[in-house]
Every structure is written in C-alpha cells, then in structure tokens.
Design an enzyme around this catalytic site. Structure first.
Site, PDB file in Angstrom:
ATOM      1  N   ASP A   7      43.403  43.113  43.587  1.00 55.15           N
ATOM      2  CA  ASP A   7      43.583  42.674  42.221  1.00 55.15           C
ATOM      3  C   ASP A   7      42.664  43.439  41.398  1.00 55.15           C
ATOM      4  O   ASP A   7      41.787  44.125  41.991  1.00 55.15           O
ATOM      5  CB  ASP A   7      43.562  41.127  41.858  1.00 55.15           C
ATOM      6  N   ASP A   9      41.450  43.090  37.470  1.00 57.13           N
ATOM      7  CA  ASP A   9      40.665  42.118  36.648  1.00 57.13           C
ATOM      8  C   ASP A   9      39.987  41.159  37.558  1.00 57.13           C
ATOM      9  O   ASP A   9      40.544  40.476  38.218  1.00 57.13           O
ATOM     10  CB  ASP A   9      41.285  41.606  35.493  1.00 57.13           C
TER      11      ASP A   9
END
Length: 165
Positions: A7, A9
């Site tokens: 991922d 963020d």
C-alpha cells in the site's frame, strides 16, 4: 515470496499525517524535505528505499495496491521520491483491494501463495487474507523487520528438503 505488494499511504510514506489525496500539490523540495502548498512534509519511511532496492536486487517482483482517490498525486509522489522504477505493477485507484490483486496476479502471472501484502489498514489486510494471500499489518511505516521473515521463507522454501532447516 516472489511478489511483494505494498500500500502507499502510511505504509510506504506519510503524507504529513494524512493521505496523499488530502495533500495540496504542486509539491516542492524545500531544505531537503518534500512539501505541499500548505507546507505539509511528505516523507518516505526511513527504510523504504533500501527495502525496495534489496527486493529488486534479489530478483523479487514488487507491486502497489492503493485505494487512493487521487492516483495522479500518488504517481507524482512515486516519481518525486524516485522510487517509481521499482514497481512491476501499479494498481492505484479507488475501489476494492480485491480488484487490485486480481489484476496484479493476472498481469504478473503470480500465484496467491507466492505473494505477501503490506498495508496499514486492518480491513485491507483482512480482505486480502480472506482470499488466501499472506498479509501483514503495518503500524508505523514499512521496516526491514516486517519484510525480513518473508525473505527467509523464500530461501527455505526454494531449498531441496534435505537442505532446508
């Protein structure tokens, strides 16, 4: 593992305490720090570049699965941090991580048991675990300690049974 999926963020970077889709471009380097127009400091977690470099050097594939509402901003940050070249697949758009993984597996032709996924959101980790993919919850940014067990596992799995520990 053959494929490491990350991922963005709060896993690869911190966008000033928020998600990249809440930042305000254009971005600029100021005194060695990447800032948005509100002077928000956006930074990679300290070990990220080293992790990505080591994974590539060892021949692993790397992908991104990000549900951001601002794919253009995410891609711009990847470029500004000079890490975009590490990724073999990029699924960066709003929606389900399940869709991201379906596309990544088809594009890279990788089986579920050869993938490990790293994300800061428990719901994403659980969604991907539910389809049989190893998933790791990242609580304070990506670190070598989180990745290391999956490198060791690859080596042990690839050895003939008589040589595996």
């Amino acid at each position: 593992m053959k494929l490491f999926v990350f991922d963005l963020d709060f896993t690869i970077w911190n966008a000033g305490g928020t998600w990249c889709d809440s930042t305000h471009p254009p971005f600029a380097w100021k005194e060695g720090k990447l800032k948005d127009q509100e002077n928000r400091w956006i930074y990679l977690y300290p070990e990220v570049k080293e992790i990505l470099s080591e994974l590539k050097a060892e021949g692993h594939m790397i992908a991104i699965a990000s549900r951001t509402n601002a794919p253009t901003i995410a891609k711009q940050l990847l470029h500004m941090f000079e890490i975009d070249h590490f990724f073999d697949a990029r699924e960066i758009y709003p929606g389900s991580k399940l869709t991201h993984f379906d596309r990544i597996m088809k594009e890279l032709k990788v089986a579920k048991n050869d993938i490990v996924f790293f994300d800061d959101e428990y719901r994403n980790v659980e969604d991907i675990r539910s389809i049989g993919i190893e998933s790791v919850l990242v609580t304070n940014g990506l670190t070598k300690d989180l990745v290391k067990p999956y490198l060791t596992r690859t080596i042990a799995r690839d050895l003939p049974q008589s040589e595996a520990c």
